[in-house]
Motif scaffolding. Sequence first.
Motif, short mmCIF file in Angstrom:
data_model
loop_
_atom_site.label_atom_id
_atom_site.label_comp_id
_atom_site.label_asym_id
_atom_site.label_seq_id
_atom_site.Cartn_x
_atom_site.Cartn_y
_atom_site.Cartn_z
N SER A 250 0.82 -1.21 0.00
CA SER A 250 0.00 0.00 0.00
C SER A 250 0.85 1.25 0.00
CB SER A 250 -0.91 0.00 1.24
OG SER A 250 -0.13 -0.08 2.42
N SER A 251 2.16 1.09 -0.16
CA SER A 251 3.07 2.23 -0.12
C SER A 251 3.87 2.31 -1.41
CB SER A 251 4.02 2.10 1.07
OG SER A 251 5.02 3.10 1.03
N ASP A 252 4.04 3.54 -1.92
CA ASP A 252 4.84 3.73 -3.13
C ASP A 252 6.33 3.77 -2.81
OD1 ASP A 252 4.99 6.14 -1.86
OD2 ASP A 252 4.11 7.32 -3.49
N LYS A 253 6.69 3.51 -1.56
CA LYS A 253 8.09 3.43 -1.18
C LYS A 253 8.77 2.21 -1.81
CE LYS A 253 7.85 5.56 3.44
NZ LYS A 253 8.90 6.57 3.29
N PHE A 254 7.98 1.19 -2.10
CA PHE A 254 8.56 -0.06 -2.60
C PHE A 254 8.82 0.04 -4.10
CE2 PHE A 254 6.41 -1.15 1.31
CZ PHE A 254 7.32 -1.98 1.93
N ILE A 255 10.10 -0.12 -4.47
CA ILE A 255 10.50 -0.05 -5.87
C ILE A 255 11.45 -1.19 -6.17
CG2 ILE A 255 10.21 2.47 -5.97
CD1 ILE A 255 13.25 2.73 -5.72
N SER A 256 11.72 -1.42 -7.44
CA SER A 256 12.67 -2.46 -7.83
C SER A 256 14.10 -1.95 -7.66
CB SER A 256 12.46 -2.86 -9.29
OG SER A 256 12.84 -1.79 -10.15
N ALA A 257 15.04 -2.86 -7.60
CA ALA A 257 16.44 -2.46 -7.49
C ALA A 257 16.89 -1.69 -8.72
CB ALA A 257 17.31 -3.71 -7.30
N ARG A 258 16.37 -2.08 -9.87
CA ARG A 258 16.72 -1.38 -11.11
C ARG A 258 16.29 0.09 -11.04
NH1 ARG A 258 18.07 -3.97 -15.58
NH2 ARG A 258 16.89 -5.85 -14.99
N ASN A 259 15.09 0.34 -10.55
CA ASN A 259 14.61 1.71 -10.42
C ASN A 259 15.33 2.47 -9.31
OD1 ASN A 259 12.82 1.61 -12.57
ND2 ASN A 259 11.13 0.86 -11.30
N ALA A 260 15.74 1.76 -8.28
CA ALA A 260 16.52 2.40 -7.21
C ALA A 260 17.83 2.93 -7.76
CB ALA A 260 16.77 1.41 -6.08
N ALA A 261 18.48 2.17 -8.60
CA ALA A 261 19.76 2.60 -9.18
C ALA A 261 19.59 3.86 -10.03
CB ALA A 261 20.35 1.47 -10.01
N LYS A 262 18.43 4.03 -10.65
CA LYS A 262 18.18 5.20 -11.50
C LYS A 262 18.08 6.48 -10.67
CE LYS A 262 15.70 2.58 -15.07
NZ LYS A 262 14.38 2.37 -15.73
#
Length: 570
Positions: free
Chosen positions: A33-45
């Motif tokens: 329920s949170s937009d805090k969760f992202i993929s590692a690929r998107n974190a690197a960006k």
Amino acid sequence: MNFFDKLRLVLHVIRWRLTWRRHSLDYLPAKTSSDKFISARNAAKLIEDNSCVFSSGIAGNARCSVFFYAIRERFKRSGHPKSLTWINGGAQGGRGRVPGTIEELGLPGLMKSYLAAHIETAKAQLQLAQKGDLELYTLPQGVISLLLEEQGKGKTSMTSEVGLGTFLDPAVGGRAAINATAGAKYISREGDTLKYTMPQPEVALFSASYADEEGNIYFKHAATITESVQSISSVRKNKGIVMAAVAKIIPKNKKEISIPAEQVDYIVVNPYNEQTASILQNRYWPMFTPHEQVDRKKAVKQLKFINNLLKITPVRNTVDSDMARLAASLFLKIVPRDGLVNIGVGFPEEVGRVLVENDLEDEFIFTTEAGAFGGLPAPGIFFGATVGPDHLEPSSKMFARYHDHLDMAVLGFLEVDTKGNVNVSKKGPEVTDYVGPGGFPDIVYGAKNIIFIGHWMHKAEFGHEEGKVKLLRKGIPKFVEQVSEISFNGQEALRQGKTVLYVTNVGYFKLTKHGLQLIARFPGIDIEKDILANCEACIYIPQDESVPIIDSALEFSFNRSKNTTGIHSG
């Protein structure tokens, strides 16, 4: 251990070796329920060029592997992020062998500069620095963790007596820069103290056990915390980005929240997160976590078996065992009950083993610079964690303890010189030979008593003949006229009133106003032929006294009146 225990551990190691490169850069949890969760690929960006990044963790504990993989993959595809300034405290490399370490970022152009306390394991970065393609710096591990804490309070520097008179001290020609291309000055002299500074991170990366759906972070079942908390405070003060990697999402439990959701910007769920080397967080081993009932001796045997299987632990002979028992007996004569202790990696681990085998472990408080308080220090690839810790705390808090009061440190050495100085940070003249000080300067600064333990010579061979220690093949002297780099200043230690002993396979020495004094020798060791003829350092031997001989049958007892080093005149 029985056959089935050993078989289980063998299969554990095989499974790890076959799967240790597993990672998924696009993984996202099914429901959040949170937009805090992202993929590692998107974190690197989210990491911009020229950013300053801090990664937490030490050795195999709480590695930021999924971030390392993602940043490497993005850089190889796009050339970004580039020219990063990267900082970490404890060792985070894999010695060119283990994947998923800081060495994933050892690509030309990705990093502009690298600052760390222990660098020996980051072979890729050392090679870049050797070529002049990377600025390489070092500061003590405790100083780094405490600087993060100060940055979180809005300060840019700290002063300390840690490192006075060592290679870090500008007054004796020292500096933080390791190679010629490193031009920044992070250390200056202010009276009788050193003033330390370092870049303030704009990105914090850390690995934790779990998160809940709201984004709260949990260190429950972790083996270490290291610098995670302090790096968050530093980056938030700098209005940067904080990103965590967790093993899975768990139900919210207000009482167990370690870091509230508002302190973390983004979370990557990585099912392959490790609790510590080879052990998935989702299959955590209770032995490394506080408040678990574990058989410590059995656990230590299991960890030793794994290290032997991986050939991490050197093969020790009977003379090595004599050294460890001698050091343990000296330890017992010095350290008070419930004394605070730090035991280093390598030969010092053998001293800890002797204490455990003699049922002495519960009489002292063992700690690690990674923040594990109590329990038994874990050996080899598990270094930094402890078996059955009382609790875990941030590295900065542990180093503050060390700076204030540490009853005993048992540490190794590369070289010792006439003045009692010790080198642990530099193996040779090349940049690729560099080790780094780790937490050593912080530990020896606060320790009231220090036992250095190591071989008398490099590549020499000692053995037993008829109950006596014999030098079978000479090697390269480790006790020299002047160490190649001062990691520990003997004269500064004397000024502070420390007790400093050096245990070797010829006997043991004490640092006195006369210099290195031979206190006792093993039976069979000849002072002229085995010691003085194989030593470049000046050794003080009182003319009117004979040097006692150490009894090979060292006995251990917690009755202080009975405890003895087994030394007799002869």
